[in-house]
Design a protein around this motif. Structure first.
Motif, PDB file in Angstrom:
ATOM      1  N   VAL A 118     -74.155  -9.502  -3.270  1.00 15.44           N
ATOM      2  CA  VAL A 118     -75.086  -9.562  -4.402  1.00 15.44           C
ATOM      3  C   VAL A 118     -76.428  -8.935  -4.023  1.00 15.44           C
ATOM      4  O   VAL A 118     -77.024  -8.203  -4.807  1.00 15.44           O
ATOM      5  CB  VAL A 118     -75.272 -11.022  -4.875  1.00 15.44           C
ATOM      6  N   ARG A 119     -76.878  -9.198  -2.796  1.00 15.69           N
ATOM      7  CA  ARG A 119     -78.171  -8.655  -2.338  1.00 15.69           C
ATOM      8  C   ARG A 119     -78.106  -7.177  -1.982  1.00 15.69           C
ATOM      9  O   ARG A 119     -79.141  -6.515  -1.899  1.00 15.69           O
ATOM     10  CB  ARG A 119     -78.652  -9.414  -1.104  1.00 15.69           C
ATOM     11  N   ASN A 120     -76.899  -6.658  -1.732  1.00 14.12           N
ATOM     12  CA  ASN A 120     -76.734  -5.275  -1.283  1.00 14.12           C
ATOM     13  C   ASN A 120     -75.696  -4.560  -2.143  1.00 14.12           C
ATOM     14  O   ASN A 120     -74.513  -4.522  -1.793  1.00 14.12           O
ATOM     15  CB  ASN A 120     -76.273  -5.252   0.177  1.00 14.12           C
ATOM     16  N   PRO A 121     -76.122  -3.989  -3.252  1.00 17.79           N
ATOM     17  CA  PRO A 121     -75.176  -3.326  -4.154  1.00 17.79           C
ATOM     18  C   PRO A 121     -74.375  -2.199  -3.487  1.00 17.79           C
ATOM     19  O   PRO A 121     -73.230  -1.950  -3.869  1.00 17.79           O
ATOM     20  CB  PRO A 121     -76.059  -2.764  -5.266  1.00 17.79           C
ATOM     21  N   GLU A 122     -74.947  -1.558  -2.453  1.00 18.01           N
ATOM     22  CA  GLU A 122     -74.217  -0.477  -1.779  1.00 18.01           C
ATOM     23  C   GLU A 122     -72.959  -1.027  -1.109  1.00 18.01           C
ATOM     24  O   GLU A 122     -71.910  -0.388  -1.127  1.00 18.01           O
ATOM     25  CB  GLU A 122     -75.078   0.211  -0.709  1.00 18.01           C
ATOM     26  N   LEU A 123     -73.066  -2.212  -0.503  1.00 17.46           N
ATOM     27  CA  LEU A 123     -71.898  -2.843   0.120  1.00 17.46           C
ATOM     28  C   LEU A 123     -70.858  -3.194  -0.941  1.00 17.46           C
ATOM     29  O   LEU A 123     -69.660  -2.985  -0.750  1.00 17.46           O
ATOM     30  CB  LEU A 123     -72.303  -4.098   0.890  1.00 17.46           C
ATOM     31  N   TRP A 124     -71.330  -3.734  -2.061  1.00 18.90           N
ATOM     32  CA  TRP A 124     -70.428  -4.094  -3.147  1.00 18.90           C
ATOM     33  C   TRP A 124     -69.691  -2.859  -3.676  1.00 18.90           C
ATOM     34  O   TRP A 124     -68.485  -2.907  -3.911  1.00 18.90           O
ATOM     35  CB  TRP A 124     -71.177  -4.790  -4.270  1.00 18.90           C
ATOM     36  N   LEU A 125     -70.408  -1.774  -3.855  1.00 17.12           N
ATOM     37  CA  LEU A 125     -69.782  -0.551  -4.377  1.00 17.12           C
ATOM     38  C   LEU A 125     -68.694  -0.042  -3.441  1.00 17.12           C
ATOM     39  O   LEU A 125     -67.640   0.427  -3.890  1.00 17.12           O
ATOM     40  CB  LEU A 125     -70.834   0.527  -4.625  1.00 17.12           C
ATOM     41  N   ARG A 126     -68.923  -0.128  -2.130  1.00 17.43           N
ATOM     42  CA  ARG A 126     -67.899   0.299  -1.164  1.00 17.43           C
ATOM     43  C   ARG A 126     -66.672  -0.601  -1.246  1.00 17.43           C
ATOM     44  O   ARG A 126     -65.541  -0.132  -1.222  1.00 17.43           O
ATOM     45  CB  ARG A 126     -68.451   0.285   0.263  1.00 17.43           C
ATOM     46  N   LEU A 127     -66.910  -1.924  -1.323  1.00 15.69           N
ATOM     47  CA  LEU A 127     -65.792  -2.863  -1.423  1.00 15.69           C
ATOM     48  C   LEU A 127     -65.026  -2.658  -2.727  1.00 15.69           C
ATOM     49  O   LEU A 127     -63.797  -2.607  -2.736  1.00 15.69           O
ATOM     50  CB  LEU A 127     -66.295  -4.307  -1.332  1.00 15.69           C
ATOM     51  N   GLU A 128     -65.746  -2.519  -3.815  1.00 17.05           N
ATOM     52  CA  GLU A 128     -65.104  -2.368  -5.121  1.00 17.05           C
ATOM     53  C   GLU A 128     -64.274  -1.090  -5.202  1.00 17.05           C
ATOM     54  O   GLU A 128     -63.149  -1.090  -5.719  1.00 17.05           O
ATOM     55  CB  GLU A 128     -66.161  -2.375  -6.226  1.00 17.05           C
ATOM     56  N   ALA A 129     -64.805   0.010  -4.667  1.00 19.29           N
ATOM     57  CA  ALA A 129     -64.062   1.280  -4.695  1.00 19.29           C
ATOM     58  C   ALA A 129     -62.763   1.169  -3.901  1.00 19.29           C
ATOM     59  O   ALA A 129     -61.701   1.613  -4.361  1.00 19.29           O
ATOM     60  CB  ALA A 129     -64.931   2.403  -4.143  1.00 19.29           C
ATOM     61  N   GLY A 130     -62.843   0.563  -2.732  1.00 22.24           N
ATOM     62  CA  GLY A 130     -61.640   0.382  -1.922  1.00 22.24           C
ATOM     63  C   GLY A 130     -60.646  -0.558  -2.576  1.00 22.24           C
ATOM     64  O   GLY A 130     -59.432  -0.317  -2.563  1.00 22.24           O
TER      65      GLY A 130
END
Length: 169
Positions: A118-130
């Protein structure tokens, strides 16, 4: 951003400092109380130091990072990684603090705090894409509900941040 670039939890350093401060404050208070009562000895000082060190170990945050098709968590010594494009399971573990358990087709497991995403959208985007890739390939057998809940939370937090920045809160 280049897809091969590694992204990190931006608040990790602050979380480490907070853990050190908390353990240091406990140590200072224990030494102060023990010293004030006149019962402070070298043995008790070592005991309080060990207690503060245990608190530090308990509070020490894992360093979460992600790259193209992987997400990793490094608690203290060893980094654990999962291939996000090979995810087979995403489970939400409830308890004292909520955790997300990710497991890939190669048997690797990573446990992370959803708040880091939640605090790091870049991490979320990587997880979501994978995870999208894994779901499209038919690998993601368990966890679509957990991911959709997390996605909804991410959307709410993003909207809240936009309203706050624009003054519409």
């Amino acid at each position: 951003m280049d897809g091969r670039e590694r992204v990190y939890d931006r608040r990790w350093g602050r979380d480490v400092r907070d853990a050190v401060r908390c353990a240091g404050l406990l140590l200072a208070l224990l030494l102060l109380v023990d010293g004030g009562s006149g019962r402070l000895t070298a043995r008790r000082c070592l005991l309080w130091l060990a207690l503060a060190a245990l608190l530090l170990l308990a509070l020490f945050p894992a360093r979460v990072s992600a790259g193209e098709d992987w997400l990793g968590s490094r608690p203290l010594l060893r980094e654990r990684r999962v291939r996000t494009d090979l995810l087979v399971s995403v489970r939400c573990l409830d308890g004292i603090s909520q955790r997300l358990l990710l497991r890939d087709a190669l048997g690797a497991r990573v446990r992370i705090d959803p708040e880091v995403l939640v605090r790091n959208p870049e991490l979320w985007l990587r997880l979501e894409a994978g995870a999208r890739k894994a779901a499209a390939d038919g690998l993601l057998l368990c966890g679509r509900t957990a991911l959709s809940r997390l996605s909804a939370r991410m959307d709410r937090e993003t909207a809240r941040a936009v309203f706050k920045v624009s003054g519409l809160e």
